[in-house]
Scaffold this active site. Structure first.
Site, PDB file in Angstrom:
ATOM      1  N   ARG A 103       0.850  -1.198   0.000  1.00  0.00           N
ATOM      2  CA  ARG A 103       0.000   0.000   0.000  1.00  0.00           C
ATOM      3  C   ARG A 103       0.882   1.242   0.000  1.00  0.00           C
ATOM      4  O   ARG A 103       1.907   1.310   0.697  1.00  0.00           O
ATOM      5  CB  ARG A 103      -0.863  -0.017   1.265  1.00  0.00           C
ATOM      6  CG  ARG A 103      -1.921   1.074   1.340  1.00  0.00           C
ATOM      7  CD  ARG A 103      -2.999   0.857   0.349  1.00  0.00           C
ATOM      8  NE  ARG A 103      -4.197   1.641   0.625  1.00  0.00           N
ATOM      9  CZ  ARG A 103      -5.177   1.798  -0.262  1.00  0.00           C
ATOM     10  NH1 ARG A 103      -5.102   1.243  -1.460  1.00  0.00           N
ATOM     11  NH2 ARG A 103      -6.252   2.495   0.043  1.00  0.00           N
ATOM     12  N   THR A 390      -8.897   0.032 -10.112  1.00  0.00           N
ATOM     13  CA  THR A 390      -8.320  -1.140  -9.463  1.00  0.00           C
ATOM     14  C   THR A 390      -8.557  -2.365 -10.323  1.00  0.00           C
ATOM     15  O   THR A 390      -9.433  -2.383 -11.183  1.00  0.00           O
ATOM     16  CB  THR A 390      -8.976  -1.331  -8.077  1.00  0.00           C
ATOM     17  OG1 THR A 390      -8.707  -0.181  -7.307  1.00  0.00           O
ATOM     18  CG2 THR A 390      -8.437  -2.538  -7.339  1.00  0.00           C
ATOM     19  N   THR A 408      -3.826  -1.438  -7.687  1.00  0.00           N
ATOM     20  CA  THR A 408      -4.676  -0.245  -7.823  1.00  0.00           C
ATOM     21  C   THR A 408      -3.874   1.023  -8.082  1.00  0.00           C
ATOM     22  O   THR A 408      -2.714   1.127  -7.675  1.00  0.00           O
ATOM     23  CB  THR A 408      -5.492  -0.043  -6.520  1.00  0.00           C
ATOM     24  OG1 THR A 408      -6.386   1.063  -6.691  1.00  0.00           O
ATOM     25  CG2 THR A 408      -4.612   0.236  -5.315  1.00  0.00           C
ATOM     26  N   GLU A 410      -6.150   3.594  -7.574  1.00  0.00           N
ATOM     27  CA  GLU A 410      -7.253   4.246  -6.872  1.00  0.00           C
ATOM     28  C   GLU A 410      -8.374   4.702  -7.802  1.00  0.00           C
ATOM     29  O   GLU A 410      -9.295   3.962  -8.034  1.00  0.00           O
ATOM     30  CB  GLU A 410      -6.684   5.373  -6.014  1.00  0.00           C
ATOM     31  CG  GLU A 410      -7.509   6.152  -5.038  1.00  0.00           C
ATOM     32  CD  GLU A 410      -8.953   5.827  -4.786  1.00  0.00           C
ATOM     33  OE1 GLU A 410      -9.288   4.674  -4.493  1.00  0.00           O
ATOM     34  OE2 GLU A 410      -9.760   6.744  -4.840  1.00  0.00           O
ATOM     35  N   ASP A 430      -7.877   8.044  -0.336  1.00  0.00           N
ATOM     36  CA  ASP A 430      -8.516   6.986   0.468  1.00  0.00           C
ATOM     37  C   ASP A 430      -8.401   7.297   1.964  1.00  0.00           C
ATOM     38  O   ASP A 430      -8.978   6.603   2.799  1.00  0.00           O
ATOM     39  CB  ASP A 430      -7.893   5.614   0.174  1.00  0.00           C
ATOM     40  CG  ASP A 430      -8.638   4.893  -0.943  1.00  0.00           C
ATOM     41  OD1 ASP A 430      -9.659   5.421  -1.425  1.00  0.00           O
ATOM     42  OD2 ASP A 430      -8.186   3.799  -1.340  1.00  0.00           O
ATOM     43  N   SER A 455      -7.699   0.788   2.932  1.00  0.00           N
ATOM     44  CA  SER A 455      -8.154   0.223   1.660  1.00  0.00           C
ATOM     45  C   SER A 455      -9.358  -0.672   1.875  1.00  0.00           C
ATOM     46  O   SER A 455      -9.612  -1.146   2.994  1.00  0.00           O
ATOM     47  CB  SER A 455      -7.021  -0.599   1.048  1.00  0.00           C
ATOM     48  OG  SER A 455      -7.486  -1.319  -0.068  1.00  0.00           O
ATOM     49  N   SER A 456     -10.091  -0.923   0.795  1.00  0.00           N
ATOM     50  CA  SER A 456     -11.166  -1.926   0.806  1.00  0.00           C
ATOM     51  C   SER A 456     -10.742  -3.170   0.044  1.00  0.00           C
ATOM     52  O   SER A 456     -11.514  -4.117  -0.071  1.00  0.00           O
ATOM     53  CB  SER A 456     -12.411  -1.373   0.112  1.00  0.00           C
ATOM     54  OG  SER A 456     -12.835  -0.206   0.736  1.00  0.00           O
ATOM     55  N   GLY A 477     -13.468  -1.885  -7.334  1.00  0.00           N
ATOM     56  CA  GLY A 477     -14.714  -1.124  -7.166  1.00  0.00           C
ATOM     57  C   GLY A 477     -14.809  -0.418  -5.836  1.00  0.00           C
ATOM     58  O   GLY A 477     -15.903  -0.293  -5.273  1.00  0.00           O
ATOM     59  N   GLY A 478     -13.651   0.026  -5.313  1.00  0.00           N
ATOM     60  CA  GLY A 478     -13.652   0.793  -4.072  1.00  0.00           C
ATOM     61  C   GLY A 478     -14.328   0.032  -2.941  1.00  0.00           C
ATOM     62  O   GLY A 478     -14.128  -1.175  -2.783  1.00  0.00           O
TER      63      GLY A 478
HETATM   64  N1  GLU Z   1      -8.298   2.562  -3.718  1.00  0.00           N
HETATM   65  C1  GLU Z   1      -9.340   1.662  -3.388  1.00  0.00           C
HETATM   66  C2  GLU Z   1      -8.996   0.850  -2.186  1.00  0.00           C
HETATM   67  O1  GLU Z   1      -7.869   0.561  -1.966  1.00  0.00           O
HETATM   68  C3  GLU Z   1      -9.712   0.766  -4.507  1.00  0.00           C
HETATM   69  C4  GLU Z   1     -10.240   1.523  -5.653  1.00  0.00           C
HETATM   70  C5  GLU Z   1     -11.027   0.704  -6.623  1.00  0.00           C
HETATM   71  O2  GLU Z   1     -11.352  -0.409  -6.400  1.00  0.00           O
HETATM   72  O3  GLU Z   1     -11.330   1.183  -7.669  1.00  0.00           O
HETATM   73  O4  GLU Z   1      -9.852   0.490  -1.464  1.00  0.00           O
END
Ligand code: GLU
Length: 603
Positions: A103, A390, A408, A410, A430, A455-456, A477-478
């Site tokens: 990360r 991502t 990713t 982001e 994030d 992060s997710s 997808g965040g």
């Molecule tokens: N930056 C996001 C994260 O780390 C992911 C972004 C995405 O999935 O498009 O959670």
């Protein structure tokens, strides 16, 4: 290695070996399989890059690295060496699971007011473009760390497929074209991106155009030949620093020291048992594993299988569990090197049972707040953003080793800044853009120098009750990543679906009081029933989702790519519609037939 909870590490000693690799090829759209393993990625050319490494005798980690690098070239909107990653691995010989944290980190100069202008926090949209959102990229040192432990082929060989794509050219896909169009403002921010991807009138180059990126081929060749440190010290590092600090929009204060001192980490996985299956994933700074696991565990007392995948009550229960899990995530999850994350408390079975007791099958919870797991510090809620920059991929090698990796930058095209032919991330958005919550308490995920934003991303490996790998999965997808991964696992374990079917199942996303159901999907028909159960705010949402998986089923590895992405296509000669009845739909078939006439014969 940082230990998250003693039971986690101990649990792995009990794992059995992995299933053997089938001798027969496993042909699946978007999945390159050659009889000695399997690779699933968001683009068939990237899957093929990984498969070529496995064919040479490479390991799953080798293949994942080659796939990541290839995606950098052909899916530049989503990931790359200008961003970060998490890798979850299974070592079949040792029966161990490891995770690797690449990360991005904030520059040392960053603090709580990093995203403030004239005493006011920027909006996320204002904060994304330019230098301040850029974290020190982590992908290359993360790849190097994992390669050191699990690699079989030389480092340089992992770069060859990506170098060839960048040097010889690749066809612009409908998805890249759509991103170039939608995110023209960011995608075309730097002059070389404008020259490569846009026409003089400002419109993107058409689908099927062959794009060559010599600058990226040169960067990849240099990192391949000189090693990972050549990214972090010397001309490349200086170019990153110059680019972010000289950005006319949101200039940063990054130093070459920030870049040189970046460290990837080897961490213990976060694991827990769901219906006898061991679910292992990425701990902090990701909120992925803890939130996926809480979501699942809180559902364990309900018989989702008996309810069935088409039953609104099943999805109501999933929504309720999601609301509880996200409330805890939003309050407690952040970089554990900087704030106290109550990891043991959040994973505790009794705690999750007490959270589950709040869920009723026949009515919606009026009010969902974070719980108080043991060890909970006093923190405030942070601001959440949703992104699409991502990509996830899975590689399995002939030895049964598995690498589940999410990479990713982001947002689509990250910060919009480019150096050496690659986009720089905007991962620092994030973070919570404000350091304190409405109640004045500090937000766990506030900006701090050197810290990694929450992060997710949720690269996950699922083990059957007999200890063998059943599924490796992840998504882009965040914040929806967590919902997508949990849905895929529920689909496979509870609804008895194939990984492909589970990924294709419509997404429901309920991070708070609003329930989003995937637009145009069968879930739309459930909206009245969800409202009747008390969900007052149910909305539809575009399916900007993308998951990838490999599963062990019927004595072989079978890859699964998201029907919403291009990864569903076959890796070679992919565009004969008759050969791909299983997942083809008419519209895509037409689109790809058109593209086929434009692509290079060597593809
Ligand atoms: N930056 C996001 C994260 O780390 C992911 C972004 C995405 O999935 O498009 O959670």
């Amino acid at each position: 290695m940082r230990r998250f909870a003693p039971f986690i590490a101990a649990a792995f000693l009990a794992l059995g070996g992995c299933a053997t690799i089938p001798a027969a090829p496993v042909a699946r759209p978007g999945v390159a399989s050659d009889g000695v393993g399997s690779v699933s990625a968001a683009d068939p050319r990237a899957a093929e890059a990984g498969a070529s490494i496995i064919r040479q005798g490479g390991s799953a980690v080798d293949a994942a690295i080659a796939t990541m690098l290839a995606l950098n070239v052909i899916e530049p909107q989503s990931s790359g060496i200008g961003g970060g990653s998490f890798i979850v691995t299974f070592d079949a010989a040792k029966a161990t699971v490891d995770t690797y944290n690449g990360r991005e980190t904030a520059p040392a100069a960053a603090g709580g007011d990093w995203f403030f202008k004239d005493g006011k926090a920027l909006t996320v949209a204002e904060a994304i473009p330019g230098g301040k959102s850029v974290g020190v990229p982590g992908n290359i040192r993360n790849a190097a760390l994992a390669h050191q432990a699990h690699g079989k082929l030389p480092w340089l060989s992992l770069f060859q497929p990506a170098i060839a794509l960048a040097r010889d050219g690749f066809a612009v896909t409908p998805r890249l074209y759509a991103s170039l169009k939608t995110y023209a403002a960011t995608g075309a921010l730097s002059a070389d991106a404008r020259a490569l991807f846009y026409q003089p009138d400002g419109s993107p180059v058409p689908v099927g155009t062959i794009v060559r990126i010599p600058a990226l081929a040169a960067t990849l060749t240099q990192i391949g030949e000189r090693g990972p440190d050549s990214f972090y010290v010397g001309p490349n590092a200086q170019a990153i620093v110059a680019s972010v600090n000289a950005s006319p929009v949101n200039p940063s204060r990054m130093t070459t020291g920030d870049v040189a001192t970046f460290k990837a980490e080897h961490l213990a996985p976060v694991c827990g048992l769901y219906r006898g299956y061991r679910i292992c994933g990425m701990g902090p700074p990701s909120s992925g594993a803890t939130t996926v696991f809480a979501l699942l565990k809180q559902l364990e007392r309900f018989d989702l299988g008996a309810l069935g995948k088409d039953n609104p009550v099943a999805w109501h229960l999933i929504a309720e569990s999601m609301r509880l899990a996200y409330a805890d995530r939003d309050r407690y999850l952040a970089d554990a090197d900087y704030v106290r994350v109550p990891l043991t408390g959040l994973l505790d079975t009794a705690y999750l049972a007490s959270r589950s007791a709040l869920i009723s099958p026949d009515r919606t919870m009026a009010n969902v707040t974070a719980g108080v797991p043991s060890g909970a510090p006093a923190t405030a809620l942070g601001l959440e953003t949703v992104e699409q920059g991502t990509t996830h991929f899975v590689a399995v090698d002939r030895y049964g080793n598995v690498a589940s990796m999410t990479s990713t930058i982001e947002s689509p095209f990250g910060s919009g800044l480019r150096v050496g032919g690659y986009y720089l991330n905007n991962e620092l958005t994030d973070f919570s853009l404000t350091p304190t919550g409405a109640d004045g308490r500090p937000v766990a995920n506030r900006v701090e120098g050197g810290k990694r934003p929450r992060s997710s991303m949720a690269p996950t490996i699922v083990f059957s009750p007999d200890g063998k790998v059943r599924l490796a999965v992840g998504a882009a997808g965040g914040a929806t990543i967590i919902a997508q991964v949990a849905k895929a696992i529920i689909g496979v374990i509870d609804f008895n679906l194939s990984a492909r079917e589970a990924i294709a199942m419509p997404v429901l996303f309920a991070p708070g009081d609003t329930v989003f159901v995937e637009k145009g999907s069968a879930h739309e028909a459930m909206i009245p029933a969800l409202r009747a159960l008390g969900h007052a705010d149910v909305r539809t949402r575009d399916p900007s989702f993308k998951a990838n998986a490999v599963e062990w089923v019927g004595g072989r590895w079978v890859g699964a790519a998201d029907p919403r992405s291009e990864g569903r296509r076959r890796p070679r000669n992919a565009f004969d519609p008759a050969s791909d009845e299983e997942t083809r739909d008419e519209e895509d078939g037409r689109r790809w037939r058109k593209l086929r006439s434009n692509i290079s014969p060597t593809w």
